[in-house]
Structure formats: structure tokens, C-alpha cells
Design a protein around this motif. Structure first.
Motif: not given
Lengths: 227, 256
Positions: B105, B144-145, B126, B130
Motif C-alpha cells: 500500500s 491503503d491503496d 501511519r 499520512t
């Protein structure tokens, strides 16, 4: 503040039979703080060439160009970069910017590069854009789509955002209407008032007579053989 | 001031063929240097020699390390060099696929580099990932892609986020805007300029696009047949080129 001694320049065109063109030879003059000097001479006499040599984007073959305590001819690239950031401002005829960047950021950028906070730089940019009559609705747009006169005013705002001790102005009033021309001239007078040494090219004679203390005719430095 | 990177006499041969020969220069903190030249001129070979991907046949690449000051990266041990490439260096590949893990991801791609320098707290990793996605203008909802679902421009920006998350001091870029359409290119240039200014990065950019170097680089080196034929301030080299080859290069650009 700006001092040229025995400065000469030639262009060598390697791909056109290695022609060597001597454009300027043996220029010496000095500009004191608070003084504005106009470069004059017919088109092709070498006014812009000389100005670019003082800014350092044209290489000088001989002599010395001293701005403050730096000799531009001998200086390392990083010294020239620091000089341009802190000491030497340049308002060119054309605006060259990264596409998509808003006008406000374009004008604030020289101050951001000096480490001034985003808020303070933008406040200065807003004040200059207001003074130069750029409508507020255009501030968030990129200047690449603006009219010639608007682009030039953005360029001037950018050039005056930091209070450079030395400034080069290439036709700052060329495509402006009377009101804006007046504002630009007063900006120049203000810069002189705070002690900036200025070299300018003005085709507008009235403007030249008003802000310039002296004229230097560049054509007398042009080598006779080439004339 | 100590140069961040000092390159002395770097030479790389491929058999009898010259990759790059006797290249020397110094790069100071905060400087951005462009390297231009036609394909085959040795720009990428030089970049890979500096970044430790290739071992030069001769010469030194001295980097001013945080811990021990100037060190020759050519002679240092492999683990030391690898540590540098994870902390102080970043390498942005022309094809984002070469610099990303396509099966992981977007957040994982950024987080991996953080874990490589010892971060272990999942929540921290995380949130940093982000934050960096947003800084390179990728919607946080895409964290998460996988990069396979991203456009070319987004992949390139993700690669930049992955590289810059550990706060490197020197970024090597190999044609960072190559293969992107012009509107995406403009956005990327704007982003890179902001990051260079705000993080005080130094960068070496290999490209054949003169417009890109004019906007991004302070200094410029022109290479031909493995050698540096001209070096100087970017606008000086572009406005008043001295060497026959630089003159040809500058005069060959199509006007838009």
C-alpha cells in the motif's frame, strides 16, 4: 555599491564558424548608494548585455564587477546565488515563473528564500500588489495567463518585495499606463531614498529624467571595429 | 563552510568504453545542481556512482556525514553506505515503479523507509505516512491503496514522499519529470521547489529538459561523452554558454 572596472565581453559562436564578436570593452563606472544611473544608447548598443553581466548571467571576460564586497567576475556560483538572494535585485522585462504558482506566492518568494515567515512575506506581497493595482481576485491565480502590463507589475512587485541594497531595472515602465507608471516611479524613488544603488534601462525619457541622477552612454564602450 | 558532497576525479569505464571521466565538483548545503547532456553522455552513470549504486574505477565521493564529518563513500563499508542511503540520501528514479514496491500500500511504501531506520510504533508510522501523502498532495484516503491504482504523476509524488520521510539531506533525482505530461510536471516542479526551500535540501538533478533545470537548479553542469564540458550558474550557462556543445544544446531547444 556597484563598481565596474575595465570590464570587457566577447561572444564566441562556435557553431557559426567560431565567429568572435566583441560587444563591450573597457567599461569603468561606479554607482553610489542612493544613486540611480541610466544606461542609454541605441538598440543593440549593449545596454542589456552590460546589465546581464552585472547580474552575472552573462560571463565577463576581463575586468572586475564589484557589488558590495563581492567581485562577480571571480565569485563562485554559491557566492553569486547568495548575492542575488540578499543584495542584488533584478527586474527583468519578462516574468519567468513555475506554472500554477499563485501570484501572491510568486511575489512573496524572494522573502521566503531569505527565511522570512510565510505570513510576513505574504503581508508584504499583498501590500505591493495592492499598491500596483493588481485586483485581489487575481492574487490566487498564476500570473502566466495575465496581460503584459499585469505581468510586468507582478514582476516589479516581486523585484521590490525585498529591500535590496543594489537593483537592476530593465525597462520597468515599458508596458504600463500613466497611473501605474507613476506608482513604479515612486517605488524607485522610495528605493533610492532608503539608499539603494540602482542601474536602469529606460526608453521612456520623462521617466529617466525624473528618477535618474546620471546617464551612461553605452555606445561609447562598443568597439569601433564592430560598429 | 564544509561542502556537503565533494566529488573528485570520478571515473567509470565499461570495458574500453568511458561512462564518465574525471568529474570533480563540490555541492554545498541547500544547493541544487542540474546535470544536462544528451543520452549516453554519462549523466546517469555519474549519478549512480555518487549514490553508491555503481563503484567508480577511480576518484572519491566525499560526503559530510552527521556523525563523523567528511567520509569517502566509495571506500566505506557496505553497511555504512546502505545506512547513509536510508537516512541522509534519497534517490528518485525516473520510473516510479523502480523506486516503489508496487504490491504494498501507499502508506506501507512510505512507512517502510521509516522502519528501516528503526521506527516501530505502528500509530506513529501511519500518521507520519499520512502526513507525507498530504504534503505531496495525495488524498489521505488513498493511504491503503496500492500504487498500481495510482496515475503516473501520483506514483512519482508517492516516490518522493517515500524518499523524503526520513528527512534526507541530499536527494539524487534521475529525470524526475520525464514521462509525465506537462500539467503534472508543473505541479511536481512546484512541489519540489517548496520542499527544497522548506527542508533546506541539497539536490542533484539529472535531466535533459533545460526548462526544468532553469526553474529548479542553482548550478548546472553540461556533460558530453562522459566529460564535463561546462559548469556554472544555471542562468549563465543557459543564457551565455561558452562551450561549443552547450551552445548547440541551448540553441536546439524548440520555442513554445
Amino acid at each position: 555599491m556597484i563598481e565596474l572596472s575595465n570590464v570587457s565581453k566577447t561572444f564566441t559562436l562556435h557553431n557559426q564558424g567560431s565567429a568572435v564578436i566583441e560587444v563591450i570593452s573597457d567599461v569603468s563606472f561606479a554607482v553610489a548608494p542612493g544613486e540611480c544611473v541610466a544606461l542609454t544608447g541605441a538598440s543593440g548598443a549593449g545596454k542589456s548585455t552590460l546589465m546581464r553581466m552585472i547580474y552575472g548571467n552573462y560571463l565577463t571576460q576581463a575586468g572586475a564587477i564589484r557589488i558590495g564586497d563581492v567581485d562577480l567576475v571571480q565569485a563562485e556560483p554559491r557566492e553569486v546565488i547568495a548575492l542575488r538572494r540578499e543584495v542584488l535585485g533584478y527586474v527583468s522585462q519578462f516574468l519567468r515563473v513555475v506554472p500554477r504558482v499563485p501570484t501572491l506566492d510568486v511575489v512573496a518568494e524572494p522573502l521566503r528564500a531569505l527565511g522570512v515567515s510565510a505570513e510576513a512575506s505574504q503581508a508584504r506581497a499583498r501590500a505591493l500588489l495592492t499598491q500596483l493595482n493588481i485586483p485581489v481576485r487575481l492574487w490566487s491565480l498564476s500570473p502566466t495567463t495575465f496581460s503584459g502590463g499585469e505581468q510586468q507589475r507582478v514582476n516589479i512587485a516581486r523585484g521590490f518585495s525585498h529591500t535590496y541594497p543594489a537593483m537592476l531595472l530593465d525597462e520597468p515602465t515599458a508596458s504600463l499606463d500613466a497611473t501605474n507608471r507613476e506608482i513604479v516611479l515612486s517605488l524607485i524613488e522610495e528605493a533610492k531614498g532608503r539608499g539603494a544603488a540602482i542601474i536602469g534601462i529606460f526608453h521612456d525619457e520623462a521617466a529617466r529624467d525624473r528618477v535618474c541622477d546620471r546617464e551612461i552612454d553605452v555606445s561609447r564602450f562598443t568597439p569601433k571595429a564592430a560598429a | 563552510m564544509t561542502p556537503l558532497l565533494s566529488v573528485q576525479g570520478v571515473t567509470k569505464r565499461y570495458g574500453a568504453h568511458i561512462g564518465c571521466a574525471d568529474v570533480s565538483f563540490e555541492l554545498y548545503p541547500g544547493e541544487v545542481m542540474g546535470i544536462v547532456g544528451e543520452s549516453g553522455s554519462g549523466k546517469s552513470t555519474l549519478l549512480n556512482c555518487m549514490a553508491g549504486h555503481l563503484t567508480p574505477d577511480a576518484g572519491q565521493v566525499v560526503f559530510d556525514t552527521r556523525a563523523d564529518g567528511p567520509r569517502d563513500t566509495v571506500t566505506m563499508s557496505e553497511p555504512e553506505r546502505r545506512m547513509l542511503s536510508r537516512t541522509d540520501w534519497a534517490f528518485v528514479h525516473q520510473h516510479a515503479r523502480d523506486g516503489l514496491r508496487m504490491g504494498v500500500s501507499a502508506g506501507g511504501n512510505v512507512g517502510e523507509r521509516l522502519m528501516a531506520v528503526g521506527e516501530r510504533h505502528y500509530g506513529d508510522i501511519r500518521s507520519k505516512a499520512t502526513d507525507w501523502l498530504e504534503r505531496v498532495e495525495i488524498d489521505a484516503g488513498r493511504v491503503d491503496d496500492r500504487p498500481t491504482t495510482f496515475s503516473g504523476g501520483m506514483q512519482q509524488r508517492l516516490q518522493i514522499a517515500r524518499n523524503l520521510v526520513t528527512g534526507p539531506r541530499l536527494v539524487f533525482m534521475d529525470e524526475p519529470t520525464g514521462g509525465l505530461d506537462v500539467s503534472v510536471q508543473a505541479r511536481l516542479l512546484d512541489l519540489l521547489r517548496g520542499l527544497v526551500r522548506d527542508m533546506g535540501l541539497s539536490a542533484i538533478i539529472v535531466t535533459h529538459d533545460l526548462a526544468v533545470v532553469r526553474l529548479l537548479a542553482d548550478r548546472l553542469m553540461v556533460m558530453k561523452s562522459g566529460r564535463v564540458v561546462e559548469a556554472g550558474l544555471t542562468d549563465q550557462v543557459l543564457d551565455d554558454p561558452q562551450h561549443a556543445y552547450s551552445q548547440l544544446l541551448v540553441s536546439s531547444v524548440l520555442q513554445v
